[in-house]
Design a protein around this motif. Structure first.
Motif, short mmCIF file in Angstrom:
data_model
loop_
_atom_site.label_atom_id
_atom_site.label_comp_id
_atom_site.label_asym_id
_atom_site.label_seq_id
_atom_site.Cartn_x
_atom_site.Cartn_y
_atom_site.Cartn_z
N GLY A 287 26.46 117.80 22.60
CA GLY A 287 26.93 119.29 21.86
C GLY A 287 25.36 119.93 21.10
O GLY A 287 25.51 120.85 20.77
N GLY A 288 24.77 119.11 20.26
CA GLY A 288 23.24 119.40 19.68
C GLY A 288 22.66 120.91 19.83
O GLY A 288 22.22 121.95 18.92
N ILE A 289 22.44 120.27 21.32
CA ILE A 289 22.00 121.83 21.86
C ILE A 289 22.66 122.91 23.31
O ILE A 289 22.39 123.99 23.54
CB ILE A 289 20.40 121.24 21.94
CG1 ILE A 289 19.60 121.92 23.04
CG2 ILE A 289 20.49 120.08 23.14
CD1 ILE A 289 18.25 121.87 23.10
N ALA A 290 23.94 121.63 23.67
CA ALA A 290 25.16 121.68 24.76
C ALA A 290 25.66 122.52 25.26
O ALA A 290 26.43 123.15 25.58
CB ALA A 290 24.47 120.93 25.46
N ASP A 291 26.20 122.88 23.32
CA ASP A 291 27.21 123.03 22.59
C ASP A 291 26.84 124.10 21.57
O ASP A 291 28.01 124.22 20.88
CB ASP A 291 28.27 121.99 22.95
CG ASP A 291 29.71 122.80 22.45
OD1 ASP A 291 29.75 123.83 22.98
OD2 ASP A 291 30.68 121.83 22.37
N SER A 292 26.42 124.93 21.78
CA SER A 292 25.08 125.71 20.06
C SER A 292 26.05 126.80 20.83
O SER A 292 25.74 127.40 21.80
CB SER A 292 24.14 125.98 20.00
OG SER A 292 24.09 123.19 20.43
N TYR A 293 26.19 127.53 19.78
CA TYR A 293 26.39 129.15 19.54
C TYR A 293 27.08 129.45 21.14
O TYR A 293 26.21 130.71 21.58
CB TYR A 293 24.85 129.25 19.59
CG TYR A 293 24.83 128.91 18.66
CD1 TYR A 293 24.65 128.76 17.13
CD2 TYR A 293 23.04 128.07 19.02
CE1 TYR A 293 23.68 127.97 16.42
CE2 TYR A 293 22.23 127.88 17.85
CZ TYR A 293 22.53 127.32 16.60
OH TYR A 293 21.73 126.73 15.74
N ARG A 294 28.49 129.27 20.85
CA ARG A 294 28.97 129.52 22.02
C ARG A 294 29.04 131.22 22.90
O ARG A 294 29.38 131.15 23.99
CB ARG A 294 30.81 128.94 22.11
CG ARG A 294 30.21 127.09 22.15
CD ARG A 294 31.64 127.24 22.48
NE ARG A 294 31.84 125.59 22.05
CZ ARG A 294 32.91 124.69 21.85
NH1 ARG A 294 33.98 125.39 22.47
NH2 ARG A 294 33.18 123.30 22.09
N ALA A 295 28.99 131.98 21.63
CA ALA A 295 29.09 133.43 21.79
C ALA A 295 27.70 133.73 22.91
O ALA A 295 27.81 135.24 22.92
CB ALA A 295 29.84 134.25 20.32
N SER A 296 26.82 132.89 22.12
CA SER A 296 25.42 133.75 22.62
C SER A 296 25.04 133.78 23.88
O SER A 296 24.68 132.56 23.74
CB SER A 296 24.58 133.75 21.23
OG SER A 296 23.50 134.09 21.62
N SER A 297 25.54 134.55 24.72
CA SER A 297 25.05 135.09 26.31
C SER A 297 23.76 134.84 25.94
O SER A 297 22.57 133.77 26.44
CB SER A 297 25.44 135.55 26.73
OG SER A 297 24.68 136.99 26.42
N ASP A 298 22.73 135.20 25.09
CA ASP A 298 21.01 135.12 25.15
C ASP A 298 20.27 133.35 25.07
O ASP A 298 19.22 132.97 25.50
CB ASP A 298 20.18 135.66 24.19
CG ASP A 298 20.60 137.32 24.66
OD1 ASP A 298 20.32 137.61 25.84
OD2 ASP A 298 20.47 138.22 23.47
N TYR A 299 21.04 133.02 23.94
CA TYR A 299 21.03 131.51 23.71
C TYR A 299 21.18 130.75 25.23
O TYR A 299 20.43 129.56 25.47
CB TYR A 299 21.87 130.83 23.03
CG TYR A 299 21.67 129.49 22.31
CD1 TYR A 299 20.53 129.24 21.58
CD2 TYR A 299 22.45 128.21 22.39
CE1 TYR A 299 20.26 127.64 21.60
CE2 TYR A 299 22.43 126.88 22.92
CZ TYR A 299 21.64 126.96 21.68
OH TYR A 299 21.15 125.27 22.09
N LEU A 300 22.70 131.04 25.56
CA LEU A 300 23.03 129.94 26.30
C LEU A 300 21.80 130.39 27.69
O LEU A 300 21.61 129.42 28.24
CB LEU A 300 24.39 130.76 27.30
CG LEU A 300 25.38 130.77 26.30
CD1 LEU A 300 26.80 131.20 26.96
CD2 LEU A 300 25.57 129.28 25.92
N GLN A 301 20.78 131.16 28.26
CA GLN A 301 20.21 131.66 29.12
C GLN A 301 19.27 130.69 28.65
O GLN A 301 18.42 130.53 29.69
CB GLN A 301 20.21 132.94 29.44
CG GLN A 301 19.07 133.45 30.24
CD GLN A 301 19.06 134.79 29.90
OE1 GLN A 301 18.05 135.51 29.30
NE2 GLN A 301 17.80 135.35 31.53
N LEU A 302 18.92 130.76 27.52
CA LEU A 302 17.64 130.06 27.28
C LEU A 302 17.40 128.47 27.59
O LEU A 302 16.56 127.95 28.11
CB LEU A 302 17.27 130.06 25.59
CG LEU A 302 16.27 129.21 24.93
CD1 LEU A 302 14.93 129.85 25.52
CD2 LEU A 302 16.02 129.02 23.63
#
Length: 235
Positions: A88-103
């Motif tokens: 979760g430290g990288i794959a469940d971070s900043y759930r509200a940021s689509s730009d992070y999820l894309q990265l």
């Protein structure tokens, strides 16, 4: 010449972000990294720091990230800074940021639980015995070459992902009568991702300190750090 590693840790305390990252600091030091530690993603907005960073190790479950912070992270990785982490430290971070999820390219969706009649109402309700299966790419990749498929009893991450991920290992969620899906679901467990000049490595095992100490999990994380780093080999 020393390389520069940035450790960003915090968020949900259930993943023990301080203790978990401390496990890997001696490895980074041994491999010639000067380490900076921050307890929020605010440092990502500091262009001067990011331009000098060769590797980011993030353990920040959930939490939030500001627009200038995620933009700074994306720009740094695109310019060659490596980015890695586990669970979760990288794959469940900043759930509200689509730009992070894309990265990152993969987002935790759930970890299926045990049969309802076996629940004891603590975190072990989500501990399932499952296998991490190397893909053909994973059997040859520097991060996972020489490893065999391995079995863990811990959270089994169900991850939403895209085709930019180069998947080194998968895990399969079986069909169970108490779950609503009707066919086995294959989910990435270890993947890499090229983003501009930068490399990203994600390992979904890592819920607890004992899982991080598992020889295969630890090997994947440590090799992933070196491979992702700007100073890593080009293989």
């Amino acid at each position: 010449m020393m390389a520069n590693a940035l450790v960003v840790r915090g968020g949900w305390e259930g993943h023990r972000p301080v203790e978990a990252t401390e496990l890997f600091l001696p490895f980074l030091t041994k491999n010639g990294y000067d380490i900076r530690i921050h307890d929020s993603p605010a440092v990502y907005a500091d262009a001067a720091v990011m331009s000098e960073t060769d590797l980011i190790v993030q353990c920040m479950t959930m939490s939030t990230i500001e627009r200038d912070e995620v933009n700074g992270l994306r720009a740094a990785v695109a310019a060659g800074t490596g980015f890695t982490g586990w669970h979760g430290g990288i794959a469940d971070s900043y759930r509200a940021s689509s730009d992070y999820l894309q990265l990152v390219g993969g987002q935790f969706a759930t970890h299926p639980g045990k049969e309802p009649g076996c629940l004891v109402h603590d975190e072990t309700d989500n501990f399932l015995t499952h296998t991490i299966d190397l893909t053909p790419l994973g059997r040859e990749h520097p991060i996972t070459a020489g490893l065999s498929d391995f079995t863990l009893t811990t959270e089994q991450y169900w991850v939403l992902h895209d085709d930019l991920c180069d998947v080194l290992a998968t895990t399969t969620h079986p069909v169970q009568p108490w779950h609503p899906w009707h066919r086995p679901i294959v989910s990435p467990a270890i993947w890499t991702r090229q983003w501009g000049e930068g490399r990203i490595v994600v390992s979904t095992p890592g819920h607890s300190l004992d899982v991080l100490a598992h020889p295969s999990v630890r090997t994947v994380i440590e090799r992933g750090m070196l491979w992702a780093s700007r100073t890593g080999s080009a293989s």
